[in-house]
Scaffold this motif. Sequence first.
Motif, PDB file in Angstrom:
ATOM      1  N   VAL A   1      -5.385 -12.457  -6.302  1.00 43.16           N
ATOM      2  CA  VAL A   1      -5.031 -12.061  -4.937  1.00 43.16           C
ATOM      3  C   VAL A   1      -3.744 -11.256  -5.002  1.00 43.16           C
ATOM      4  N   TYR A   2      -3.745 -10.120  -4.320  1.00 43.93           N
ATOM      5  CA  TYR A   2      -2.549  -9.284  -4.218  1.00 43.93           C
ATOM      6  C   TYR A   2      -2.208  -9.103  -2.754  1.00 43.93           C
ATOM      7  N   VAL A   3      -0.908  -8.977  -2.465  1.00 47.18           N
ATOM      8  CA  VAL A   3      -0.443  -8.750  -1.100  1.00 47.18           C
ATOM      9  C   VAL A   3       0.335  -7.441  -1.036  1.00 47.18           C
ATOM     10  N   ALA A   4       0.294  -6.836   0.145  1.00 53.79           N
ATOM     11  CA  ALA A   4       1.116  -5.666   0.445  1.00 53.79           C
ATOM     12  C   ALA A   4       2.187  -6.138   1.424  1.00 53.79           C
ATOM     13  N   GLU A   5       3.416  -5.727   1.166  1.00 55.26           N
ATOM     14  CA  GLU A   5       4.527  -6.120   2.033  1.00 55.26           C
ATOM     15  C   GLU A   5       5.187  -4.892   2.645  1.00 55.26           C
ATOM     16  N   SER A   6       5.428  -4.985   3.924  1.00 58.66           N
ATOM     17  CA  SER A   6       6.203  -4.006   4.675  1.00 58.66           C
ATOM     18  C   SER A   6       6.699  -4.767   5.887  1.00 58.66           C
ATOM     19  N   GLU A   7       7.924  -5.278   5.802  1.00 54.22           N
ATOM     20  CA  GLU A   7       8.447  -6.188   6.838  1.00 54.22           C
ATOM     21  C   GLU A   7       7.526  -7.405   6.966  1.00 54.22           C
ATOM     22  N   GLY A   8       7.241  -8.036   5.857  1.00 51.13           N
ATOM     23  CA  GLY A   8       6.321  -9.165   5.784  1.00 51.13           C
ATOM     24  C   GLY A   8       4.994  -8.717   5.205  1.00 51.13           C
ATOM     25  N   ILE A   9       4.109  -9.662   5.004  1.00 49.42           N
ATOM     26  CA  ILE A   9       2.791  -9.349   4.439  1.00 49.42           C
ATOM     27  C   ILE A   9       1.976  -8.600   5.484  1.00 49.42           C
TER      28      ILE A   9
ATOM     29  N   ILE B   1     -10.574  -7.689   1.506  1.00 49.89           N
ATOM     30  CA  ILE B   1      -9.440  -6.769   1.581  1.00 49.89           C
ATOM     31  C   ILE B   1      -9.193  -6.542   3.068  1.00 49.89           C
ATOM     32  N   TYR B   2      -8.025  -6.928   3.500  1.00 55.88           N
ATOM     33  CA  TYR B   2      -7.653  -6.819   4.906  1.00 55.88           C
ATOM     34  C   TYR B   2      -6.265  -6.220   5.020  1.00 55.88           C
ATOM     35  N   VAL B   3      -6.126  -5.302   5.964  1.00 58.21           N
ATOM     36  CA  VAL B   3      -4.838  -4.678   6.261  1.00 58.21           C
ATOM     37  C   VAL B   3      -4.669  -4.748   7.769  1.00 58.21           C
ATOM     38  N   ASN B   4      -3.500  -5.225   8.223  1.00 56.07           N
ATOM     39  CA  ASN B   4      -3.329  -5.338   9.672  1.00 56.07           C
ATOM     40  C   ASN B   4      -3.423  -3.967  10.332  1.00 56.07           C
ATOM     41  N   GLU B   5      -3.812  -3.980  11.590  1.00 56.27           N
ATOM     42  CA  GLU B   5      -4.195  -2.757  12.294  1.00 56.27           C
ATOM     43  C   GLU B   5      -3.129  -1.659  12.238  1.00 56.27           C
ATOM     44  N   GLU B   6      -1.874  -2.014  12.411  1.00 54.85           N
ATOM     45  CA  GLU B   6      -0.827  -0.990  12.441  1.00 54.85           C
ATOM     46  C   GLU B   6      -0.561  -0.346  11.077  1.00 54.85           C
ATOM     47  N   ASN B   7      -1.074  -0.923  10.010  1.00 56.57           N
ATOM     48  CA  ASN B   7      -0.885  -0.356   8.670  1.00 56.57           C
ATOM     49  C   ASN B   7      -2.150   0.259   8.083  1.00 56.57           C
ATOM     50  N   GLN B   8      -3.238   0.281   8.845  1.00 55.47           N
ATOM     51  CA  GLN B   8      -4.475   0.876   8.358  1.00 55.47           C
ATOM     52  C   GLN B   8      -4.348   2.399   8.324  1.00 55.47           C
ATOM     53  N   ARG B   9      -5.094   3.007   7.439  1.00 55.55           N
ATOM     54  CA  ARG B   9      -5.122   4.457   7.240  1.00 55.55           C
ATOM     55  C   ARG B   9      -3.771   5.011   6.781  1.00 55.55           C
TER      56      ARG B   9
ATOM     57  N   MET C   1       6.343   0.351   1.115  1.00 52.45           N
ATOM     58  CA  MET C   1       5.398  -0.740   0.936  1.00 52.45           C
ATOM     59  C   MET C   1       5.402  -1.177  -0.531  1.00 52.45           C
ATOM     60  N   LYS C   2       5.372  -2.467  -0.713  1.00 45.88           N
ATOM     61  CA  LYS C   2       5.352  -3.051  -2.054  1.00 45.88           C
ATOM     62  C   LYS C   2       4.068  -3.869  -2.202  1.00 45.88           C
ATOM     63  N   VAL C   3       3.381  -3.727  -3.328  1.00 48.06           N
ATOM     64  CA  VAL C   3       2.191  -4.530  -3.624  1.00 48.06           C
ATOM     65  C   VAL C   3       2.529  -5.413  -4.813  1.00 48.06           C
ATOM     66  N   ARG C   4       2.183  -6.693  -4.704  1.00 48.79           N
ATOM     67  CA  ARG C   4       2.472  -7.644  -5.777  1.00 48.79           C
ATOM     68  C   ARG C   4       1.428  -8.740  -5.785  1.00 48.79           C
TER      69      ARG C   4
END
Length: 170
Positions: free
Chosen positions: A57-65, A89-97, A1-4
């Motif tokens: 605003v920052y985004v996390a990327e792992s196969e897209g945002i 702050i929102y993280v899609n369900e499959e990437n939470q925790r 995961m990349k944050v930028r």
Amino acid sequence: MKVRKAFTADALGIAKVQVDTWNTTYRGIVPDVFLDSMTYESREHKWKEILSQGATVYVAESEGICGFASAGTQRSNKYPAYEGELYAIYVNEENQRRGVGKGLLEPVVKELVKQKIFAVTVVVLQENPSRYFYEFLGARIIDTIETEIAGKRIPELVYGWKDIREILIK
């Protein structure tokens, strides 16, 4: 995961995370009519506007945002002891925790600290199970308020950090 740092071109990716996360997290809390009315296109337009104004605003990327966070100065005059606010702050369900939220929060905190903003609030729907994330990171409930969404009054908790630099230690 990349944050930028986010760019205007990220608006659609951010919009998708926001709409999808609202639908998975708030279904049963927020009226369906409101959730069903949220579209990628309308949120993309709003995020293009926000990003073009130079928002933090920052985004996390792992196969897209897969997540985003935004913050800045306090939008309400109701909490004068807190000069900053974590807007979202929102993280899609499959990437939470998986550490994505903390990964997003760190650069946001550093950005606020650069601006000499240390005391920060965040407003969370009371029934949102993700509210415990803030408690784990040292935020304390400073107020209880209500918001109205699609005619339904929904309780919210206002959390506060007196010094967000504590987050970087946890």
